[in-house]
Structures are given as structure tokens and as C-alpha cells.
Design an enzyme around this catalytic site. Structure first.
Site, PDB file in Angstrom:
ATOM      1  CD  GLN A  85      -0.964  -0.882   3.635  1.00 47.95           C
ATOM      2  OE1 GLN A  85      -2.187  -0.906   3.587  1.00 47.95           O
ATOM      3  NE2 GLN A  85      -0.298  -1.426   4.630  1.00 47.95           N
TER       4      GLN A  85
ATOM      5  CG  HIS B 242      -5.915   2.607  18.697  1.00 50.07           C
ATOM      6  ND1 HIS B 242      -5.309   3.762  18.274  1.00 50.07           N
ATOM      7  CD2 HIS B 242      -5.850   1.746  17.650  1.00 50.07           C
ATOM      8  CE1 HIS B 242      -4.876   3.604  17.042  1.00 50.07           C
ATOM      9  NE2 HIS B 242      -5.197   2.395  16.641  1.00 50.07           N
TER      10      HIS B 242
ATOM     11  CD  GLU C  41       0.271  -4.352   9.667  1.00 48.49           C
ATOM     12  OE1 GLU C  41      -0.628  -3.906  10.381  1.00 48.49           O
ATOM     13  OE2 GLU C  41       0.246  -4.311   8.407  1.00 48.49           O
TER      14      GLU C  41
ATOM     15  CG  ASP D  14      -2.202 -13.209   4.437  1.00 47.08           C
ATOM     16  OD1 ASP D  14      -2.394 -12.463   3.480  1.00 47.08           O
ATOM     17  OD2 ASP D  14      -3.120 -13.880   4.974  1.00 47.08           O
TER      18      ASP D  14
ATOM     19  CG  ASP E 143      -6.495  -1.967  14.359  1.00 44.62           C
ATOM     20  OD1 ASP E 143      -7.142  -1.242  13.590  1.00 44.62           O
ATOM     21  OD2 ASP E 143      -5.580  -1.555  15.090  1.00 44.62           O
ATOM     22  CB  SER E 144      -7.929  -4.736   8.760  1.00 43.47           C
ATOM     23  OG  SER E 144      -9.114  -4.467   8.079  1.00 43.47           O
ATOM     24  CB  THR E 145      -7.057  -0.868   5.537  1.00 43.40           C
ATOM     25  OG1 THR E 145      -6.885  -2.156   4.938  1.00 43.40           O
ATOM     26  CG2 THR E 145      -5.685  -0.391   5.988  1.00 43.40           C
ATOM     27  CG  ASP E 146     -11.869   1.887   4.742  1.00 43.98           C
ATOM     28  OD1 ASP E 146     -12.126   1.861   5.959  1.00 43.98           O
ATOM     29  OD2 ASP E 146     -11.734   2.942   4.102  1.00 43.98           O
TER      30      ASP E 146
HETATM   31  N1  AG3 Z   1      -8.400   0.953  10.925  1.00 38.12           N
HETATM   32  C1  AG3 Z   1      -9.662   1.400  10.405  1.00 38.12           C
HETATM   33  C2  AG3 Z   1      -9.485   2.575   9.522  1.00 38.12           C
HETATM   34  C3  AG3 Z   1     -10.658   2.852   8.665  1.00 38.12           C
HETATM   35  C4  AG3 Z   1     -10.652   4.270   8.285  1.00 38.12           C
HETATM   36  N2  AG3 Z   1     -11.312   4.469   7.034  1.00 38.12           N
HETATM   37  C5  AG3 Z   1     -11.153   5.583   6.321  1.00 38.12           C
HETATM   38  N3  AG3 Z   1     -10.444   6.578   6.758  1.00 38.12           N
HETATM   39  N4  AG3 Z   1     -11.729   5.650   5.165  1.00 38.12           N
HETATM   40  C6  AG3 Z   1      -7.579   1.908  11.592  1.00 38.12           C
HETATM   41  C7  AG3 Z   1      -6.284   1.350  12.067  1.00 38.12           C
HETATM   42  C8  AG3 Z   1      -5.796   2.065  13.254  1.00 38.12           C
HETATM   43  N5  AG3 Z   1      -5.084   1.205  14.117  1.00 38.12           N
END
Ligand code: AG3
Length: 275
Positions: A31, A62, A106, A137, A155-158
């Protein structure tokens, strides 16, 4: 000259954050990672154009991804975090004195390194003796851990790109198998203002594996809509009936007993997607 970072949060809606410096911009294997020093919110981490966290508002997310599960489980000794490379969730998990092992899995080691350098307040617990870090992974990792954890936090991204598979039924099956017979898991669950249909399919996917699934909510100032959702799947415990706040106290900025109870109240539009 003013410098602004913008996230296109939704077609027609942008969030702007003024910054003084761009501290980092790299394309990692997975990314695009950017770090900014902002005027008002401390340092800002961005992945693929999306705000991940800021020094100033990170505590909402968090604290809220961690403590509801850890206060619902009577004895959360072994905890796994999938994602969470900035360390914020790990820091919250390790506030619980009963936690003996905290594993962080992670996929992107560059996020961990950037957090160590630019977010000392978040990454503080990487050094805790109870911590083990696995840069790999989550899918493959879970296959090696059968009935091992009390709590798993995702605790991931979208749910787009590489992270999309973390929101599918096959992943929840693996989580289920890696949890003990009374295990609990929580996943970050987007927002109901713009992403109700995403939340609906997530709920259905979790519900088809765990017989119990509960949404709860928290403000997160810099995320789309400013109001964030989490989804807890449990094998046994109920987040209201079984949570126990007498066992010990931890220091937080947002979370407390009444916030815990209140966060599980469902808005009418969310009631429509749960069964
Ligand atoms: N994880 C969720 C982030 C989602 C935010 N989405 C967005 N900005 N479009 C955050 C990880 C922090 N540890």
C-alpha cells in the site's frame, strides 16, 4: 502557503487536515503509506489515501476496538491482533493486567517501522515482554493457531484491496477455529451513515459462523461520518450481561463502564440489518 491533506471519504465529501510537513511517503509492497505532521491533530498516518490514525483522536478507536471484548471475557490471557501495525490496539490490550500473551500479526512491516519512528505514543507496547510480533498474512497465521486465543481483534483497513478478504466468511471461520470454546472476537466495522450495506454483509458473514454478533459504536473524529462501528462475535458471552468492571480498573480517555453499555445501543437504521 497552506498545505492540506484531503481524504475523499465519500463521493462528494472530503475531510481536510492542514499540515506543516509531509514526513514520509512510500509505496510499500502492499500500500501507499504517508505520514504528515499536522497543525492541530499531531501526526497523521494515511494508507492508500485513507486516514488510519492521528495522535489526537486515536484513543477513541483504539480503546473501543479493545476494551469491550476484554471486559466481556472473564479472563482474557491470550489475545491476538490482526493488522494494527501502528501499535495503538496493542497498547490498549496490554493495559489489562490479566493479559499474558499479546500477539500482533501485521502483513506490512513498513507500517510497524513507521509507527516506531513517528508514533512513539502508539508503538510503545512493541517492547512489552508480553508482546510477540509476526509480520505475515493473517490468513496463513490463523491456520497454525487452533483453539489458542481468548480474544482476537481485527484492526485492519477498509474492506477494499488486500484487506477485503478479512471481511469474508472464510476468514471468520478461521478466527472461530483459532479461538477457545468461550472466545470473543471484534472487527472494525465501518460506519452506518455511508456504508450500511457493507455493515449488513459483514454482519451476515459473522453471524453465519458465530451464533452471537453485536454491533457497537464510538465517535472517531477523522473517519468517514465521524461515527465508527465495531462488530463483536462471541461463542458464549454477552457483552452487557457478562461484562465485569469490578475485576480491575484501567486508565482510559474515552472508554468506561457506562460508555461500554451505551455503545451497544442500536440506532433504528442499524436495527434494520441485524436479526
Ligand atoms: N483501521 C480502520 C481505519 C478505517 C478508516 N477508514 C477511512 N479513513 N476511510 C484503523 C487502524 C488504526 N489502528
Amino acid at each position: 502557503m497552506e498545505k492540506w491533506f484531503f481524504e475523499l471519504q465519500e463521493p462528494g465529501v472530503k475531510l481536510g487536515i492542514e499540515y506543516e510537513d509531509k514526513l514520509l511517503e512510500v509505496q510499500t509492497k502492499y500500500q501507499k503509506l504517508e505520514i504528515y505532521k499536522t497543525k492541530r491533530l499531531g501526526n497523521l498516518m494515511v494508507l492508500d489515501g485513507c486516514v488510519m490514525t492521528t495522535d489526537e483522536d486515536e484513543f477513541f478507536y483504539h480503546e473501543m476496538i479493545s476494551h469491550p471484548s476484554l471486559y466481556t471475557h472473564p479472563n482474557p490471557e491470550k489475545v491476538l491482533i490482526i493488522g494494527g501495525g501502528d501499535g495503538g490496539t496493542l497498547r490498549e490490550v496490554l493495559k489489562h493486567p490479566v493479559v499474558k500473551e499479546a500477539h500482533l500479526c501485521e502483513i506490512d512491516g513498513e507500517v510497524i517501522e513507521a509507527a516506531k519512528k513517528y508514533f512513539p505514543n502508539l508503538s510503545i507496547s512493541f517492547k512489552d515482554p508480553r508482546t510477540s510480533i509476526f509480520v505475515e498474512d493473517g490468513f496463513a497465521f490463523l491456520d497454525r493457531q487452533k483453539e489458542y486465543y481468548d480474544v482476537i481483534l481485527v484492526d485492519s483497513t477498509d474492506p477494499v484491496g488486500e484487506a477485503a478478504k478479512l471481511y469474508e466468511e472464510s476468514f471468520f471461520k478461521k478466527i472461530y477455529n483459532s479461538l477457545k470454546s468461550d472466545g470473543i472476537f471484534t472487527i472494525q466495522a465501518e460506519n452506518y451513515f455511508y456504508e450500511l450495506s457493507v455493515m449488513k454483509s459483514l454482519y451476515n458473514n459473522v453471524k453465519s459462523i458465530f451464533n452471537k454478533a453485536y454491533f457497537y459504536f464510538s465517535p472517531v473524529i477523522t473517519y468517514p461520518s465521524g461515527n465508527w462501528s465495531f462488530l463483536m462475535g462471541t461463542k458464549k458471552y454477552h457483552p452487557i450481561k457478562d461484562s465485569d468492571f469490578n475485576k480491575y480498573q484501567i486508565k482510559t480517555k474515552y472508554y468506561n463502564r457506562n460508555i461500554h453499555y451505551a455503545s451497544f445501543a442500536l440506532p433504528e437504521i442499524v436495527k434494520g440489518i441485524v436479526k
